[in-house]
Design an enzyme around this catalytic site. Structure first.
Site, PDB file in Angstrom:
ATOM      1  N   ARG A 105      53.963  50.934  -1.604  1.00 29.01           N
ATOM      2  CA  ARG A 105      54.426  50.704  -0.232  1.00 29.01           C
ATOM      3  C   ARG A 105      55.158  49.379  -0.165  1.00 29.01           C
ATOM      4  O   ARG A 105      54.606  48.350  -0.558  1.00 29.01           O
ATOM      5  CB  ARG A 105      53.219  50.624   0.719  1.00 29.01           C
ATOM      6  N   THR A 109      58.369  47.028   5.196  1.00 31.42           N
ATOM      7  CA  THR A 109      58.705  48.237   5.972  1.00 31.42           C
ATOM      8  C   THR A 109      57.569  49.253   6.009  1.00 31.42           C
ATOM      9  O   THR A 109      57.596  50.175   6.816  1.00 31.42           O
ATOM     10  CB  THR A 109      59.923  48.940   5.355  1.00 31.42           C
ATOM     11  N   ASP A 201      42.527  47.296   0.139  1.00 31.49           N
ATOM     12  CA  ASP A 201      43.538  47.932  -0.707  1.00 31.49           C
ATOM     13  C   ASP A 201      42.843  48.610  -1.886  1.00 31.49           C
ATOM     14  O   ASP A 201      42.260  47.951  -2.752  1.00 31.49           O
ATOM     15  CB  ASP A 201      44.535  46.886  -1.217  1.00 31.49           C
ATOM     16  N   ASP A 204      44.014  47.674  -5.527  1.00 32.86           N
ATOM     17  CA  ASP A 204      43.580  46.335  -5.921  1.00 32.86           C
ATOM     18  C   ASP A 204      42.083  46.295  -6.213  1.00 32.86           C
ATOM     19  O   ASP A 204      41.637  45.609  -7.141  1.00 32.86           O
ATOM     20  CB  ASP A 204      43.919  45.328  -4.815  1.00 32.86           C
TER      21      ASP A 204
END
Ligand SMILES: O=c1ccn([C@@H]2O[C@H](COP(=O)(O)O)[C@@H](O)[C@H]2O)c(=O)[nH]1
Ligand SMILES: O=P(O)(O)OP(=O)(O)O
Ligand SMILES: [Mg+2]
Length: 210
Positions: A105, A109, A201, A204
């Site tokens: 991603r 944006t 995340d 991660d």
């Protein structure tokens, strides 16, 4: 909730999800939990696979019994986070093939950017289950399914662990023919596109790149 969406509220999944969400859970345990939840979800997402009769011999006698009929499966994790689900689902369906789609991603944006795609050559003969632990805006899942549809698989299902309502809405509108399996639909997305309360995340946390 839309009939295309299946929430897996099995107590074992919900119990493991609690530890997955906890910020104090380290990478080793996080990876194990993602794998275990994926394995349990796969059990449910493959519930309607057709069976056919076969005959075998037990040490005692011949008997008619059942095996999964000719339908073949392929799992397609979305890199990186989807990789965490692969071992778990392969424990359930070891003969499945595995394709990969690389999407990240863009942080500004929130749009997915494709950087890799490798699908099994015979994917047109297979039922596909796409894997990504998080469906946030839905952009990555929508693009992954669009890419896979170009290869004409027999069917596509999407398996995520946590979805945001915004992602469910966008995904089901873009791909009304794709069943969506998730362990939880959370409250909302924050201004950075993270699911609230979520788990942070996923990539991660799986790979320790925080
Ligand atoms: O809380 C979150 C939200 C997103 N991710 C990662 O992003 C993509 C999905 O985002 P979309 O907005 O649906 O495209 C997913 O692959 C995750 O890797 C996350 O880890 N945690
Ligand atoms: O979707 P992203 O950007 O979070 O990618 P990754 O899974 O590699 O962390
Ligand atoms: Mg990530």
């Amino acid at each position: 909730m839309n009939k295309q969406v299946f929430i897996m509220d099995h107590p074992l999944i919900q119990h493991k999800l609690t530890f997955l969400r906890d910020k104090n859970t380290g990478s080793k345990e996080f990876r194990e939990l993602v794998g275990e939840i994926a394995m349990l979800m796969c059990y449910e997402a493959t519930r309607d696979l057709p069976l056919e009769e076969t005959t075998i011999e037990t040490p005692i006698s011949k008997t008619k019994t059942k095996v999964i009929a000719g339908r073949k499966l392929a799992f397609v994790p979305i890199l990186r986070a989807g990789l965490g689900m692969v071992d778990g689902v392969l424990r359930m369906v070891p003969a499945a093939k595995v394709g990969h789609i690389g999407l990240y991603r863009d942080h500004e944006t929130l749009q997915p950017v494709e950087y890799y795609s490798k699908l099994p050559l015979d994917i047109n003969e297979r039922e596909v289950i796409v894997l990504d632990p998080m469906l946030a805006t839905g952009g990555s899942g929508i693009d992954a399914v669009t890419i896979i549809k170009r290869s004409n698989p027999k069917s596509i299902r999407f398996m995520c662990i946590i979805a945001a309502p915004e992602g469910v809405k966008a995904f089901t509108a873009a791909h009304p023919d794709v069943e969506l399996y998730c362990a939880a639909v959370d409250d909302h997305l924050n201004e950075n596109g993270y699911i609230v309360p979520g788990l942070g995340d996923a990539g991660d946390r799986i790979f320790g790149t925080l």
